[in-house]
Design a protein around this motif. Structure first.
Motif, short mmCIF file in Angstrom:
data_model
loop_
_atom_site.label_atom_id
_atom_site.label_comp_id
_atom_site.label_asym_id
_atom_site.label_seq_id
_atom_site.Cartn_x
_atom_site.Cartn_y
_atom_site.Cartn_z
N GLU A 122 1.06 -0.67 -0.20
CA GLU A 122 -0.18 -0.21 -0.13
C GLU A 122 0.96 1.31 0.09
OE1 GLU A 122 -3.12 0.61 -0.10
OE2 GLU A 122 -3.84 -1.44 -0.86
N ALA A 123 1.76 1.38 0.82
CA ALA A 123 3.40 2.09 0.85
C ALA A 123 3.52 2.81 -0.73
CB ALA A 123 3.85 2.47 1.75
N ALA A 124 4.02 1.48 -1.12
CA ALA A 124 4.60 1.85 -2.86
C ALA A 124 3.24 1.90 -3.43
CB ALA A 124 5.43 -0.14 -3.18
N MET A 125 2.59 2.03 -3.23
CA MET A 125 1.14 1.80 -4.22
C MET A 125 1.09 3.59 -3.85
SD MET A 125 -1.37 -0.71 -4.46
CE MET A 125 -2.64 -0.35 -5.47
N MET A 126 0.77 4.03 -2.63
CA MET A 126 0.47 5.53 -2.59
C MET A 126 2.18 6.22 -3.50
SD MET A 126 -0.32 6.15 1.19
CE MET A 126 -1.56 5.11 1.40
N ALA A 127 3.49 5.65 -2.69
CA ALA A 127 4.39 6.56 -3.55
C ALA A 127 4.40 6.03 -5.18
CB ALA A 127 6.12 5.88 -3.21
N ALA A 128 3.95 5.36 -5.82
CA ALA A 128 4.22 5.70 -7.14
C ALA A 128 2.62 6.60 -7.10
CB ALA A 128 3.68 5.15 -7.58
N ALA A 148 3.78 -12.70 0.02
CA ALA A 148 4.26 -10.52 0.00
C ALA A 148 5.25 -11.01 -1.60
CB ALA A 148 5.44 -10.36 1.34
N ARG A 149 6.42 -11.48 -1.65
CA ARG A 149 6.77 -10.77 -2.97
C ARG A 149 5.37 -10.94 -4.51
NH1 ARG A 149 12.29 -13.95 -2.05
NH2 ARG A 149 13.22 -12.36 -0.31
N GLU A 150 5.38 -11.90 -4.26
CA GLU A 150 3.99 -12.15 -5.51
C GLU A 150 2.70 -11.65 -5.53
OE1 GLU A 150 2.63 -14.13 -9.02
OE2 GLU A 150 4.72 -14.83 -7.26
N ASN A 151 2.70 -11.11 -3.70
CA ASN A 151 1.47 -9.89 -4.49
C ASN A 151 2.34 -8.86 -4.51
OD1 ASN A 151 -0.62 -12.29 -3.14
ND2 ASN A 151 0.29 -10.83 -0.98
N ALA A 152 3.12 -8.13 -4.54
CA ALA A 152 3.45 -6.75 -5.02
C ALA A 152 3.72 -6.80 -6.29
CB ALA A 152 4.77 -6.86 -4.14
N LYS A 153 4.16 -7.86 -6.72
CA LYS A 153 4.16 -8.14 -8.04
C LYS A 153 2.92 -7.89 -9.36
CE LYS A 153 5.93 -11.84 -11.62
NZ LYS A 153 6.92 -12.82 -12.14
N LEU A 154 2.09 -8.63 -8.40
CA LEU A 154 0.66 -8.70 -8.92
C LEU A 154 0.06 -7.10 -8.65
CD1 LEU A 154 -1.16 -11.90 -6.76
CD2 LEU A 154 -0.65 -11.58 -9.95
N GLY A 169 2.14 -4.72 -9.06
CA GLY A 169 3.41 -3.65 -10.30
C GLY A 169 4.23 -3.24 -9.02
N VAL A 170 4.88 -3.46 -8.19
CA VAL A 170 5.35 -2.89 -7.18
C VAL A 170 7.06 -2.89 -6.37
CG1 VAL A 170 3.85 -1.46 -6.53
CG2 VAL A 170 4.16 -2.78 -5.45
N GLU A 171 6.75 -4.74 -7.38
CA GLU A 171 7.76 -5.24 -6.26
C GLU A 171 8.81 -5.38 -6.69
OE1 GLU A 171 7.78 -7.40 -10.76
OE2 GLU A 171 6.32 -5.95 -9.78
N GLN A 172 9.49 -4.37 -7.71
CA GLN A 172 11.12 -3.52 -7.96
C GLN A 172 11.17 -2.12 -6.97
OE1 GLN A 172 8.24 -3.66 -9.89
NE2 GLN A 172 9.04 -2.08 -11.64
N TYR A 173 9.98 -2.35 -6.63
CA TYR A 173 10.71 -1.34 -5.77
C TYR A 173 10.21 -1.34 -4.01
CZ TYR A 173 9.09 1.48 -10.18
OH TYR A 173 9.30 1.54 -11.20
N ILE A 174 10.41 -2.44 -3.99
CA ILE A 174 9.99 -3.53 -1.53
C ILE A 174 10.81 -4.21 -1.60
CG2 ILE A 174 8.75 -4.08 0.28
CD1 ILE A 174 6.48 -3.07 -1.55
N HIS A 175 11.93 -4.52 -0.71
CA HIS A 175 12.27 -4.96 -0.35
C HIS A 175 12.44 -6.68 0.66
CE1 HIS A 175 16.63 -7.11 0.38
NE2 HIS A 175 15.67 -6.45 2.01
N PHE A 176 11.53 -7.59 0.61
CA PHE A 176 11.52 -7.98 1.08
C PHE A 176 12.06 -9.43 1.80
CE2 PHE A 176 6.87 -6.97 -0.58
CZ PHE A 176 6.05 -7.01 0.07
#
Length: 381
Positions: free
Chosen positions: A208-214, A270-276, A278-285
């Protein structure tokens, strides 16, 4: 264009956050009550509210309001509403949810069946038919009784707005996406600041934070029930809204966002959800326990939803989890800590009284959002 009174329900305790969102979208607020914000808007507003609001649960169009203390009054009040302005002859319509607070009528099933009969009675007179095939578009009705005042509305959303479409896999007790967004919005965090969630589970808070940032609209990758109601909301409004959402996305300045969990499987999810999303490259899990929580930089934010200790087997370990979180937080120079939990001894175990404490209902569970403020960048620690 015709305007509607729109109702946006939300988690109890988050009305102020949702009100601010609606005002920022450009709409006039008419009332704020427990768990709901009402505003005025046209067909475009219905689309934009569904697509852009991060903290709402759904968007309802108010059909009418009346007083009812008996089932006869409920029947007559429902029958008097202008259903033909909303429901075509082949509409599939039913009362999907009836909620009653401090009212003489309180049986949801009786309220639902009486209102359905009243709607049929009205439609039969208007359309001059005795039978409705109900093989057309769906029009779920929601009714809320408060102190014998009946508010009747149509649900434009369908599946709740917290379902953004990215979370196919979840943890045992996942935090809802709209609640996660609200927790972030209750802090001064912005995309120039670091954010860490040491109990990230299926990744909802970091995503959610990454989506807000973008500047990604939460509803841009899903559909809504009212998309087929072309007699109320022209298709072009939905297309224009989705175009607006796509144009606003901006990945040019993405922050340092990290999510840790002690469970390898959760990190994978978490990585799979971030990929779906569209923000997986912006979060370090990363698989990491709370005891290893650290960061070299200053002025970061920890925003997290740790275990609450609701299950019996967690009771023994819960105190040490919060104690460790407090110890690690004290080692982080100039950081702020935000924790949502129902655990009563959270402040005691963290080792500091929260600067702010907000009561939020997570479903039926009363939780507290403890806010431990660090200094602002540039100010003296």
């Amino acid at each position: 264009m015709k305007t509607f009174e729109c109702i946006a329900p939300c988690h109890f305790g988050l009305e102020a956050v949702l009100k601010r969102e609606i005002i920022e979208l450009g709409y006039e607020i008419t009332s704020v009550e427990d768990g709901r914000v009402t505003f005025i808007g046209d067909a475009e507003a219905v689309c934009r509210a569904n697509v852009f609001l991060r903290t709402a649960e759904r968007i309802l169009i108010k059909v009418g309001q009346f007083h009812a203390e008996t089932f006869d009054e409920l029947f007559e009040g429902t029958k008097a509403l202008p259903w033909e302005e909303y429901l075509p002859q082949n509409a599939k319509f039913w009362v999907t949810k009836a909620a009653s607070v401090k009212s003489k009528l309180f049986s949801p099933s009786d309220i639902q069946s009486i209102m359905k009969k009243a709607m049929v009675e009205r439609m039969r007179k208007v359309y001059r038919v005795n039978w409705f095939p109900e093989d057309g578009d769906a029009f779920p009705v929601r009714v809320f009784l408060h102190k014998d005042e009946v508010t009747v509305s149509l649900d434009t959303t369908g599946e709740s707005l917290h379902k953004r479409g990215y979370r196919k896999l979840t943890a045992k007790a996942p935090i809802a996406e709209n609640l996660a967004a609200a927790l972030i919005m209750l802090t001064p965090w912005n995309r120039t600041r670091i954010l860490v969630d040491p109990f990230c589970g299926s990744g909802t808070i970091p995503i959610e934070a990454a989506m807000m940032a973008a500047n990604m609209a939460p509803g841009m990758n899903r559909s809504f029930l009212a998309e087929s109601w072309t007699h109320i909301i022209p298709k072009k409004e939905w297309y224009a809204c989705m175009d607006e959402a796509a144009e606003l996305v901006d990945f040019s300045q993405m922050p340092d966002i990290q999510g840790y969990d002690i469970d390898d499987e959760m990190v994978r999810i978490a990585r799979e959800n971030a990929k779906l999303a569209g923000v997986e490259q912006y979060i370090h899990f990363q698989r990491r326990g709370v005891e290893a929580l650290s960061h070299p930089k200053k002025y970061g934010f920890i925003i997290t939803n740790p275990p609450y200790g609701e299950r019996l087997e967690d009771k023994n370990t819960i105190a040490s989890i919060y104690r460790t979180l407090g110890e690690r937080y004290r080692q982080l120079d100039s950081w702020s800590l935000y924790v949502i939990t129902s655990y009563e001894d959270a402040q005691q175990m963290i080792g500091r009284k929260a600067d702010k404490n907000r009561k939020i209902y997570n479903g039926m569970l009363k939780t507290y959002y403890y806010q431990f403020m660090g200094p602002k960048p540039g100010s003296r620690s």
